[in-house]
Design a protein around this motif. Structure first.
Motif, PDB file in Angstrom:
ATOM      1  N   ASP A   1     -45.180 -26.356  78.946  1.00 12.59           N
ATOM      2  CA  ASP A   1     -45.840 -27.258  79.900  1.00 12.59           C
ATOM      3  C   ASP A   1     -47.332 -27.310  79.587  1.00 12.59           C
TER       4      ASP A   1
ATOM      5  N   THR B   1     -46.469 -22.029  86.878  1.00  2.00           N
ATOM      6  CA  THR B   1     -45.091 -21.806  86.441  1.00  2.00           C
ATOM      7  C   THR B   1     -45.048 -20.958  85.182  1.00  2.00           C
TER       8      THR B   1
ATOM      9  N   PHE C   1     -45.539 -29.518  94.186  1.00  2.00           N
ATOM     10  CA  PHE C   1     -45.468 -29.178  92.777  1.00  2.00           C
ATOM     11  C   PHE C   1     -46.257 -30.218  92.008  1.00  2.00           C
ATOM     12  N   ALA C   2     -47.262 -29.779  91.254  1.00  2.00           N
ATOM     13  CA  ALA C   2     -48.127 -30.727  90.550  1.00  2.00           C
ATOM     14  C   ALA C   2     -48.902 -30.010  89.451  1.00  2.00           C
ATOM     15  N   HIS C   3     -49.642 -30.777  88.651  1.00  2.00           N
ATOM     16  CA  HIS C   3     -50.514 -30.160  87.650  1.00  2.00           C
ATOM     17  C   HIS C   3     -51.975 -30.204  88.078  1.00  2.00           C
TER      18      HIS C   3
ATOM     19  N   ILE D   1     -42.994 -36.446  88.561  1.00  2.00           N
ATOM     20  CA  ILE D   1     -42.853 -34.998  88.709  1.00  2.00           C
ATOM     21  C   ILE D   1     -43.112 -34.619  90.158  1.00  2.00           C
ATOM     22  N   GLY D   2     -42.380 -33.669  90.661  1.00  2.00           N
ATOM     23  CA  GLY D   2     -42.618 -33.189  92.024  1.00  2.00           C
ATOM     24  C   GLY D   2     -41.331 -32.880  92.716  1.00  2.00           C
TER      25      GLY D   2
ATOM     26  N   HIS E   1     -48.296 -27.297  85.214  1.00  2.00           N
ATOM     27  CA  HIS E   1     -47.744 -27.537  86.548  1.00  2.00           C
ATOM     28  C   HIS E   1     -47.584 -26.232  87.312  1.00  2.00           C
TER      29      HIS E   1
END
Length: 127
Positions: A60, A55, A91-93, A122-123, A64
């Protein structure tokens, strides 16, 4: 009441509270999966990462991004996937481990790929 009796009673109380807490969180986790749209799939499968798109958000610190992967479906719990091999995005880190089987809720998106729906945190939220 002797000190031994007090210790045993204390341990019993801790065990009872821990058990109730564990049951409550398990029920909450199940509820998230059970409240899916009829267009969703619920499957067990393994994920092989194909790509990662950052991103590039300077705030962040975990990094992510959108991850594209190939999902190898091992078992279908709900719905009818078009194949046992699906392209998914999430969507993740960090990526999913490729040596473990995961239970996932999927929703087909316009591109024909499937979005892995987040069940909290998160997601991607599929509501």
């Amino acid at each position: 009441m002797s000190s031994l009796s007090k210790s045993v009673a204390g341990l019993a109380l801790i065990a009872a509270l821990s058990s109730a807490s564990s049951c409550a969180s398990t029920e909450l986790a199940r509820d998230g999966f059970d409240q899916q749209s009829p267009r969703d799939l619920i499957v067990l499968g393994r994920i092989k990462t194909l790509s990662y798109e950052a991103t590039n958000d300077p705030d962040d610190i975990l990094g992510h991004g959108w991850i594209t992967a190939e999902l190898h479906v091992r078992k279908v719990i709900s719905g009818k996937p078009p194949s046992r091999s699906l392209i998914v995005r999430y969507f993740a880190h960090s990526t999913f481990r490729d040596d473990r089987t995961f239970r996932l809720r999927l929703r087909r998106i316009e591109s024909g790929q499937y979005l892995i729906c987040s069940e909290g945190g998160i997601g991607a939220r599929c509501e």
